[in-house]
Design a protein around this motif. Sequence first.
Motif, PDB file in Angstrom:
ATOM      1  N   GLU A   1       9.541   4.897   5.703  1.00 29.31           N
ATOM      2  CA  GLU A   1       8.949   3.616   6.102  1.00 29.31           C
ATOM      3  C   GLU A   1       8.718   3.533   7.604  1.00 29.31           C
TER       4      GLU A   1
ATOM      5  N   ILE B   1       6.932  -7.389   4.079  1.00 37.66           N
ATOM      6  CA  ILE B   1       6.729  -6.239   3.197  1.00 37.66           C
ATOM      7  C   ILE B   1       5.225  -6.006   3.046  1.00 37.66           C
ATOM      8  N   TYR B   2       4.811  -4.740   3.145  1.00 42.88           N
ATOM      9  CA  TYR B   2       3.426  -4.394   2.822  1.00 42.88           C
ATOM     10  C   TYR B   2       3.432  -3.692   1.471  1.00 42.88           C
ATOM     11  N   HIS B   3       2.676  -4.258   0.485  1.00 44.14           N
ATOM     12  CA  HIS B   3       2.712  -3.733  -0.879  1.00 44.14           C
ATOM     13  C   HIS B   3       1.372  -3.990  -1.558  1.00 44.14           C
ATOM     14  N   ASN B   4       0.780  -2.922  -2.085  1.00 46.19           N
ATOM     15  CA  ASN B   4      -0.482  -3.012  -2.831  1.00 46.19           C
ATOM     16  C   ASN B   4      -1.569  -3.751  -2.056  1.00 46.19           C
TER      17      ASN B   4
ATOM     18  N   TYR C   1       0.299  -8.303   2.482  1.00 40.98           N
ATOM     19  CA  TYR C   1       1.479  -8.513   3.330  1.00 40.98           C
ATOM     20  C   TYR C   1       2.241  -9.722   2.793  1.00 40.98           C
ATOM     21  N   TYR C   2       3.508  -9.518   2.511  1.00 39.45           N
ATOM     22  CA  TYR C   2       4.393 -10.585   2.034  1.00 39.45           C
ATOM     23  C   TYR C   2       5.327 -10.941   3.189  1.00 39.45           C
TER      24      TYR C   2
ATOM     25  N   ARG D   1      14.339  -1.752  -1.605  1.00 40.03           N
ATOM     26  CA  ARG D   1      14.166  -1.061  -2.883  1.00 40.03           C
ATOM     27  C   ARG D   1      15.222   0.034  -2.999  1.00 40.03           C
TER      28      ARG D   1
ATOM     29  N   TRP E   1      12.757  -5.116  -6.902  1.00 44.40           N
ATOM     30  CA  TRP E   1      12.952  -5.491  -5.506  1.00 44.40           C
ATOM     31  C   TRP E   1      14.264  -6.260  -5.414  1.00 44.40           C
TER      32      TRP E   1
ATOM     33  N   ASP F   1       8.113  -8.808  -8.753  1.00 41.86           N
ATOM     34  CA  ASP F   1       6.804  -8.995  -8.129  1.00 41.86           C
ATOM     35  C   ASP F   1       6.856  -9.548  -6.707  1.00 41.86           C
ATOM     36  N   LEU F   2       8.044  -9.638  -6.103  1.00 39.26           N
ATOM     37  CA  LEU F   2       8.239 -10.136  -4.744  1.00 39.26           C
ATOM     38  C   LEU F   2       8.072 -11.648  -4.610  1.00 39.26           C
TER      39      LEU F   2
END
Length: 695
Positions: free
Chosen positions: A393, A517-520, A523-524, A580, A587, A611-612
């Motif tokens: 990461e 978090i960066y996912h798919n 940005y979350y 993770r 998560w 799903d965050l």
Amino acid sequence: MLALCACSEDDKRNGPYPYPPKDPSKEYIEICDFENTFINFKTNDRLEYSVVDNPFKEEPNTSEKCGKVVSAGDMWELIWSEPVSKPFNFTEEGALFTVQIRSPKADAPIYFKLESSAGADAKEIVTVKSTVANQWETLEFDFTSWNLPDNVYDKIVMIFDAGVETEGGEEWFLDNIHQKVGEAVEPTPDPDPDSEYINYCNFENTFINFKTNDRLEYSIVDNPFKNGINTSKKCGKVVAAGDQWELIWSEPITSDYNTKFNFSKYGGLFTVKVYSPAADIPVYFKLESTAWAEAKELQNVKTTVANEWETLEFDFTSWNLPDETYDKVVIVFNAGVTTEGGEVFYFDDITGPNNKSESLMTRYENNPVLRYQGAPTWMCEHIANVAILPPNESPDGENWWMYARGSGYNAANVYHDQIGLFTQDAATFNPTGGWIANENNPIIPHGAPGTIDEDHLLDCAPVVGGDDNVYFYYHAKCGQSTNTLHSSLACRKSTDGGYTFGDPVKLLDGVGCSDAIYHNGKYYIYYGYGYGNDGHMKVDCAVTSDPMSFANAEITTVLWPGGGPANHDRLTVNGTRIFRLDGVNKWFMVYQSSTRYFDFPDRFHVAYSDDLLNWTKVDNTKPFFKRGDAKQWDQGGIWFGEVFEYNNMLYLYYEGWGCEGRVPDRDEVYFRDGHSSTGCASVSKDEFLEWCGLN
């Protein structure tokens, strides 16, 4: 800020103010009478301090001069002294200090602290209150049982109306500070972690802070009946007003281990020593909860003798009460009976089951792993809020990276919170230490005047984005110099792999940062959000494809307070950190919580998600992690639980507030002399998943 001298121009001298040796004909040493002996008091606060003609020459103080304090209304206004001519010798000269006070009101808390030029931990008595208004009285501050070392302490601090905010203007007078030999009291030993019971309140070394809303009178007094089963020096006193349901109720209890009772290991037996004016008087004992659990009360206990100490038992064992839930005590004397009033009850030595609890995580034995002591100036006060990026990461994809918030001073000696970078080689990684500081630290200094982070940057949340740039989310603060403090969630962008960052961009006013978090492709961005009028905090998440803007973000509340085991998170949830685990399609979120405080949490818990956005709190009453025991460096609050996996172990880095040694009240938010350091704890991956119920 200007330090105001405490004495008049006529009385100023060079160096420490000498005070005479003990007069054999007197039982005390006269430290300060503002006429012949002086202590040089100063203040950094807004209150006014001066030496004046005594405006109230009446018994017990007819002296010519005295000290005068005019309050500005602030909560922790104080006067502090320069060193006296020689450090206090408690063995030969005693550890009981007396001060004559003329207070504008009764029941005002007055703190008395001893400090040391040698750097020893300050010692403070916080249990003394004025008893009369507009009248001279002599108050005692007795350190006898503390067994303080000789020739170490040499300064005095006094706080009038401690912890209370007012409109200001109240006038306090002080005089005749004496040191003398007090009555020897054997100090209460540290509780045995394996003992079944703890003495939660003996009114000398351990205290429950009782209050009353009724007409009865409650006070802590010298024990008037030192005989039989109770020869202690102090006890509690209740004078009935005659009403049917008069009661005293406590603020949340504390022990060296915990702030809530635990019953599963040692049962639920409580005992209280009582001195009653008559036999057959009903005494009720109730347990209440800041987690809003239903109160539980025993009503079948009565006194058996008159005018004699006896031990009453209140046994909740068969009730099977939950652990980590109840934390307050209510006592009702002569419950349900109406009288003419005036009956006097004494009570002492409230014992209950040992409330030491075990957390899932085990502390590293050489904590803290990041220390402020001896650190560079920019982080010499606090080092905390770490964000750890493993090689998969991290910006370089090879090494372990850690960003951390340091608190200290810049070249102009102005206090700031700033961000530093630390790294470790993956081949030699040590999860409990070995971090190498970047030579350019702090790599994200405070902003220029007029910017949103001109004062402070806190709460690190770095993430490598889809464009391989590093986005650093944080809590920005400004306005300190103009007394117009303002907070915001902000972001800075790095295009050189996380070493330098561009100008700050404000994303949202009035909130802090938890994690990102960066996912798919999205940005979350998580942040705490205060709401309501009673100090609640929830966690929101902004989901956006633009890491530098919330203009088109979808914002969702992902974690509400309440509903965790024992409702430990009833008031606030915040400080969420997401991680993770290899081979686990979930998560996980570590969050801080409290039943009492907006921003002084004592516990971490965990939730999990697919799903965050939709999170389930782990249903396990065993705490994931709690603050340290009394006298430990992290005995105050804990924040920002950062978890990473290494060799099938989970490691937790966390901010802990406190200092080593006994403090007057470790539940006081950001108590004096505390600092933030970073600690480490660990648990095996298998144990963690079993605790989560996901194995």
